[in-house]
Design a protein around this motif. Structure first.
Motif, short mmCIF file in Angstrom:
data_model
loop_
_atom_site.label_atom_id
_atom_site.label_comp_id
_atom_site.label_asym_id
_atom_site.label_seq_id
_atom_site.Cartn_x
_atom_site.Cartn_y
_atom_site.Cartn_z
N THR A 136 3.88 -3.79 9.97
CA THR A 136 3.66 -2.23 9.40
C THR A 136 4.86 -2.22 8.99
O THR A 136 6.33 -2.13 9.80
N THR B 117 0.77 -1.06 -0.29
CA THR B 117 0.39 -0.27 -0.20
C THR B 117 1.13 1.16 0.07
O THR B 117 1.94 1.24 -0.20
N SER C 83 4.09 -0.22 3.70
CA SER C 83 3.58 1.32 3.50
C SER C 83 4.98 2.38 2.82
O SER C 83 5.25 2.38 3.72
N HIS D 10 -2.32 4.24 3.59
CA HIS D 10 -2.47 3.76 4.81
C HIS D 10 -2.53 5.11 6.10
O HIS D 10 -3.52 4.94 7.34
#
Length: 254
Positions: free
Chosen positions: A242, A140, A188, A145
């Motif tokens: 993440t 992403t 991300s 995010h």
């Protein structure tokens, strides 16, 4: 960009990367294949590019197959995994790289169909093939995010909201994934120079990429970001599942 993975480190591993006929997905597939993995190159309508990439991997001594699928069509997705099962039997890594929503001529809710509904269906359809100890990687952007706390460009809002919705839907699967000993990590990244999304944003909002580059100090290119995606499949999973790539100082965490 040199391959960040150790040669031979992924021998006997089976990896599928969605949307991997070009761009970030294609470079990620190359890194995996060079490290010894058997790779599945997924495409929607860029068959020639997918076949060319597979031929290059095979010429270098690797193993690759190409499987076309419209990820918004559950029947097409199931056919893709049937092909993977027939060829490889199981999966060790699933990289959810394919995304979109800025294309012209699509249905009004296409971004949500692709970036949320399809991502969840792809994971659900892959579950029978994912071995214990395998990993799922969702790709992403910072703009998606952090969309609930940090505004983004108007042109990107539908994509950002849909990708965040997709991330949330996948995160809701964490208890099930953990129970099955399947790792999950979100990668991300800031805007990536050279991607279709960056090109479309620049076209709709001239100066957007250079402005973000000035603010961040550096933007990753396709090969550099693909290296981070590849590493996310093998390195320890970070806190909160993440992996941040690029500057986040202008984004407000929840």
């Amino acid at each position: 960009m040199s391959n960040p993975l150790v040669p031979g480190s992924l021998a006997e591993k089976n990896i599928l990367v969605t949307g991997s006929s070009r761009g970030i997905g294609a470079d990620t597939v190359r890194y995996f294949a060079e490290a010894g993995a058997r790779v599945v190159i997924n495409y929607r309508n860029k068959e020639a590019r997918a076949v060319k990439l597979a031929d290059q991997i095979r010429a270098a001594g690797g193993t690759a197959i190409t499987v076309g699928a419209d990820l918004t069509d559950p029947v097409s997705v199931q056919a893709m995994f049937d092909a993977v099962r027939a060829e490889f039997g199981s999966l060790d890594v699933l990289v959810l790289n394919a995304s979109g929503g800025m294309e012209s001529g699509m249905a009004e809710d296409y971004a949500m169909q692709l970036n949320r509904d399809a991502q969840l269906n792809v994971l659900d359809s892959a579950m029978p093939l994912l071995a214990e100890g395998s990993r799922v990687v969702f790709v992403t952007s910072h703009q998606a995010h952090f969309i609930r706390t940090t505004p983004t460009m108007p042109e990107y809002i539908p994509v950002a909201l849909s990708k965040r919705a997709g991330e949330d839907a996948l995160r809701a699967k964490l208890p099930e994934l953990t129970e099955r000993n399947i790792g999950f990590v979100v990668v991300s990244g800031d805007m990536i120079e050279g991607t279709i999304t960056a090109t479309l944003l620049e076209r709709a909002n001239p100066g957007a990429i250079s402005s973000r580059k000035d603010a961040a100090g550096k933007l990753y290119n396709v090969g550099e970001f693909a290296a981070e995606v590849a590493l996310a499949a093998v390195q320890p999973i970070p806190e909160n599942n993440t992996r941040y790539v690029g500057d986040t100082s202008d984004f407000i965490a929840e």
